[in-house]
Scaffold this motif. Structure first.
Motif, short mmCIF file in Angstrom:
data_model
loop_
_atom_site.label_atom_id
_atom_site.label_comp_id
_atom_site.label_asym_id
_atom_site.label_seq_id
_atom_site.Cartn_x
_atom_site.Cartn_y
_atom_site.Cartn_z
N PRO A 40 0.62 -1.22 0.03
CA PRO A 40 -0.12 -0.16 0.12
C PRO A 40 0.97 1.12 -0.14
N ILE A 41 0.38 2.43 -0.53
CA ILE A 41 0.91 3.79 -0.69
C ILE A 41 1.43 4.02 0.88
N ALA A 42 1.12 3.92 1.81
CA ALA A 42 1.42 4.16 3.29
C ALA A 42 2.59 3.54 3.55
N ARG A 43 2.68 2.22 3.20
CA ARG A 43 3.91 1.50 3.44
C ARG A 43 4.94 2.08 2.83
N ALA A 44 4.88 2.48 1.63
CA ALA A 44 5.73 3.12 0.67
C ALA A 44 6.50 4.23 1.18
N ARG A 45 5.39 5.09 1.61
CA ARG A 45 5.63 6.31 2.19
C ARG A 45 6.70 6.28 3.36
N GLU A 46 6.09 4.93 4.40
CA GLU A 46 7.10 4.68 5.35
C GLU A 46 8.41 4.39 5.00
N VAL A 47 8.61 3.64 3.91
CA VAL A 47 9.99 3.23 3.38
C VAL A 47 10.81 4.26 2.97
N ALA A 48 9.97 5.13 2.34
CA ALA A 48 10.98 6.45 1.79
C ALA A 48 11.27 7.19 3.01
N ARG A 49 10.64 7.40 3.85
CA ARG A 49 10.82 8.12 5.22
C ARG A 49 11.94 7.65 5.86
N SER A 50 12.05 6.23 6.08
CA SER A 50 13.02 5.61 6.93
C SER A 50 14.21 5.46 6.14
N SER A 51 14.37 5.32 4.90
CA SER A 51 15.72 5.14 4.32
C SER A 51 16.23 6.40 3.95
N GLY A 52 15.51 7.42 3.84
CA GLY A 52 15.99 8.84 3.35
C GLY A 52 16.39 8.83 1.67
N GLU A 53 15.81 7.72 1.16
CA GLU A 53 16.04 7.97 -0.20
C GLU A 53 14.94 8.52 -0.99
N PRO A 54 15.34 9.37 -2.13
CA PRO A 54 14.40 10.06 -3.17
C PRO A 54 13.70 9.40 -3.67
N TRP A 55 14.25 8.02 -4.20
CA TRP A 55 13.66 7.29 -5.15
C TRP A 55 13.44 5.85 -4.76
N LEU A 56 12.15 5.13 -4.81
CA LEU A 56 11.96 3.63 -4.34
C LEU A 56 12.02 2.89 -5.71
N LEU A 57 12.51 1.91 -5.47
CA LEU A 57 12.42 0.72 -6.73
C LEU A 57 11.32 -0.07 -6.27
N ALA A 58 10.26 -0.33 -7.15
CA ALA A 58 9.05 -1.20 -7.15
C ALA A 58 9.46 -2.48 -7.63
N VAL A 59 9.25 -3.76 -7.17
CA VAL A 59 9.54 -5.06 -7.57
C VAL A 59 8.37 -5.83 -7.63
N ASP A 60 8.32 -6.77 -8.29
CA ASP A 60 7.36 -7.70 -8.53
C ASP A 60 7.24 -8.97 -7.42
N GLY A 61 6.57 -9.85 -7.28
CA GLY A 61 6.50 -10.75 -6.49
C GLY A 61 7.80 -11.74 -6.53
N GLU A 62 8.28 -11.80 -7.81
CA GLU A 62 9.44 -12.47 -7.78
C GLU A 62 10.87 -11.68 -7.65
N ARG A 63 10.59 -10.39 -7.21
CA ARG A 63 11.75 -9.60 -6.98
C ARG A 63 12.50 -8.92 -8.39
N ARG A 64 11.63 -9.08 -9.40
CA ARG A 64 12.03 -8.59 -10.62
C ARG A 64 11.67 -7.00 -10.72
N PRO A 65 12.62 -6.19 -11.15
CA PRO A 65 12.23 -4.79 -11.20
C PRO A 65 11.02 -4.27 -11.94
N ARG A 66 10.37 -3.28 -11.60
CA ARG A 66 8.99 -2.87 -12.13
C ARG A 66 9.05 -1.34 -12.71
N GLY A 67 9.98 -0.54 -11.74
CA GLY A 67 9.85 0.86 -11.98
C GLY A 67 10.15 1.72 -10.82
N TRP A 68 10.76 3.11 -11.00
CA TRP A 68 10.72 3.88 -9.94
C TRP A 68 9.73 4.71 -9.39
N VAL A 69 9.49 5.01 -8.13
CA VAL A 69 8.61 5.92 -7.63
C VAL A 69 9.44 7.15 -6.97
#
Lengths: 386, 235
Positions: free
Chosen positions: A267-296
């Motif tokens: 969920p978006i809320a979880r992503a927001r949390e990851v962004a905050r805790s890592s301090g990274e300006p970009w997050l990488l979204a991956v699918d169920g098999e950890r293949r890259p999907r794209g940047w957020v």
């Protein structure tokens, strides 16, 4: 080992093609002679099999002076691959390859059987055995040329700009093939080219010649890129030698970040949390098999610009560009991936294409700086972009 | 020639073996020998000219000048030495073929690409073996193209040899036909001469197809275009 001792070739009109050449060519390795035209690299190569005779000095193969043997006999023990393949137009593929065994007095059936073995070795379709050279593509002709040179299993292989007449894609394929063959066969190969990229890619050591037939520098490719001896060599290598030298450092030296990766179903809320805790300006979204999907972009999450979207995977993801394989690629491949990435970050994957981690341009910079003063850990470029 | 028919078939059937058959064989012998001798000489001269380029201009001029000498004059010139034997015809006709064959041998050898020749050297061919196994086969289509022109020219020139009584189908035309005002031998002589030319040419075309299988789908053009002169039929 092939030893050039004070070899000079001067023509009657006074031009000096090769000037007092001293060099040792190690057994079982690829040594590349490289330089601009008129630098004596081809002349030097041809003195090994006596197609050109030196004016002074001597050349020995494993301590034996090449002039101790009849030239025709000597040449049958040295494979030779020439630029346009030099195939005999009146002989079929299999008979072209069988040339040297037949010259050595093999029975025709034996020579042809050997030729068929070599066709397989160099990746030629057995159906092409009965074809004539003009019925093959340039790349296939060159493979026949290599097979023909290897037919009598000579310990030494001379290659005179063998791949320069084929297009770049085919050339890369042929280079890969040569490296694969060499890892099996361990021949003493002398390879002439005017292309420094090719030299770096293939050579265990590289001898750079300057016009007038003078050897400018003979070194391992990584040393050559790191420390060209003079302005001529530096100019010949080209302006991006620093970047190219990164080919000699494996990407696994990099510290990859794994804290800014989210599943596409999160969920978006979880992503927001990851962004905050890592301090990274970009997050990488991956699918169920950890293949890259794209940047957020993290700020897109914060601003509440996400509308009614629930999961990360439903956002407009920014393309992740091309990835690098952590285990097999070089720093150069990682840098290239980062430079081309819209997020300024490169995605490292394993051999199955699953994300191992990401690395930002800034982190790459420090890694490059750290290796900049080291000797490279490999003598051969790493990975496909080497 | 009066009102006799153009061809009297009974004369043909009655003279099939002699003189018709005999003259035909003579003609064949008188044309094939110069072609073979000429080819042999042309190969030797051509190889020498290809090896030492400076030799080519004088040799080229020489064979052309020879070609310009009228055949009948050459036959008469040789008569005192060789008499009415076949050599009086064979020697001049052999020399004439050189004007066609020498340039073709030189051109044929010149068609061997430099990288092919260099590869042959680097593979370890001795010079003679390289010539026989690499350069000759590649030169063959051009040489055979020249041989076809030379063969047809020679077959037609043999008829002239009959003027000095050296035999061949010309003898049929001249002695049995022209002098007796009798057309049948003339027609037979001309027809057989043309057929012989066709036959020999056909054999050469076939030989080329068998000997140079690699040219079948692409290289044939290289052979065809290079015969130096097709206009060589002399009389």
């Amino acid at each position: 080992m092939i030893t050039f001792a004070g070899v000079t070739k001067r023509y009657p009109d006074g031009t000096t093609a090769v000037d007092d050449l001293h060099i040792e060519i190690p057994t079982g390795r690829i040594t590349v002679f490289v330089g601009p035209s008129g630098c004596g690299k081809t002349t030097s190569l041809r003195m090994i099999n006596r197609m050109v005779e030196p004016t002074s000095g001597s050349i020995a193969i494993d301590g034996r002076d090449v002039r101790a043997q009849d030239p025709a006999v000597l040449r049958r023990s040295i494979g030779y691959v020439i630029q346009q393949a030099g195939l005999f137009p009146h002989r079929t593929v299999v008979d072209n390859i069988a040339t040297v065994p037949l010259l050595l007095g093999w029975k025709k059936a034996g020579a042809r059987a050997r030729a068929r073995e070599l066709m397989e070795l160099v990746g030629l379709d057995p159906e092409q055995a009965g074809r004539y050279p003009h019925q093959l593509s340039g790349g296939q002709q060159q493979r026949v040329g290599v097979a023909r040179a290897l037919a009598a299993d000579p310990p030494v292989l001379l290659m005179d700009e063998p791949f320069s007449a084929v297009d770049p894609v085919v050339r890369t394929g042929l280079q890969d093939e040569l490296l694969r063959l060499q890892s099996e066969l361990r021949k003493t190969i002398v390879f002439v080219t005017h292309d420094i990229e090719e030299a770096v890619r293939l050579g265990d050591s590289i001898a750079v010649f300057r016009p007038g037939g003078v050897l400018a520098q003979a070194d391992a490719p990584e040393r050559l890129l790191a420390e060209p001896v003079d302005a001529f060599v530096e100019g010949f290598i080209g302006y991006d030698r620093g970047v190219r030298r990164l080919s000699f450092f494996p990407a696994r030296l990099l510290d990859l970040h794994t804290d800014a990766i989210v599943g596409e179903g999160a969920p978006i809320a979880r992503a927001r949390e990851v962004a905050r805790s890592s301090g990274e300006p970009w997050l990488l979204a991956v699918d169920g098999e950890r293949r890259p999907r794209g940047w957020v972009a993290a700020r897109d999450l914060e601003r509440g610009a996400v509308g009614s979207v629930d999961a990360v995977g439903d956002l407009d993801l920014v393309g992740y560009g091309h990835v690098f394989t952590v285990a097999t690629d070089s720093l150069r491949a990682a840098l290239d991936a980062a430079v081309l990435s819209p997020a300024g970050r490169a995605v490292g994957v394993d051999e199955e294409g699953r994300v191992v981690g990401v690395v930002a341009q800034t982190d790459l910079g420090s890694a490059i700086w750290a290796v900049g003063t080291d000797d490279a850990p490999t003598t051969r470029p790493v990975g496909r972009n080497g | 020639m009066g009102d006799q028919p153009l061809v009297r078939w009974d004369w043909i059937t009655g003279n099939l073996v002699d003189p018709i058959g005999t003259r035909l064989l003579e003609h064949l012998q008188l044309s094939l020998s110069p072609i073979l001798i000429g080819l042999l000489l042309a190969v030797v001269l051509g190889v020498a000219c290809a090896r030492w380029r400076w030799l080519y201009p004088p040799v080229f001029t020489g064979v052309n000048v020879l070609y310009a000498v009228p055949s009948i004059a050459l036959f008469f010139l040789l008569l005192p030495y060789t008499g009415f034997g076949p050599w009086t015809a064979i020697i001049p006709l052999s020399l004439y073929t050189l004007a066609i064959l020498v340039p073709n041998v030189v051109d044929g050898l010149g068609q061997v690409p430099d990288h092919v020749r260099q590869a042959a050297v680097a593979m370890g061919f001795s010079p003679l073996r390289r010539l026989v196994q690499v350069e000759f086969p590649i030169a063959l289509p051009v040489v055979i193209a020249g041989l076809r022109v030379a063969a047809v020219a020679t077959i037609s020139m043999v008829s002239v040899a009959s003027l000095v009584g050296l035999g061949g189908l010309g003898q049929l035309i001249l002695t049995d036909g022209f002098r007796r005002q009798f057309t049948t031998p003339i027609v037979v002589g001309i027809t057989l001469s043309v057929l012989l030319a066709f036959l020999v040419d056909g054999v050469l075309v076939l030989a080329q197809r068998l000997l140079t299988p690699w040219t079948r789908d692409h290289g044939a053009a290289a052979g065809r275009g290079s015969a130096r002169r097709g206009e060589g039929a002399r009389t």
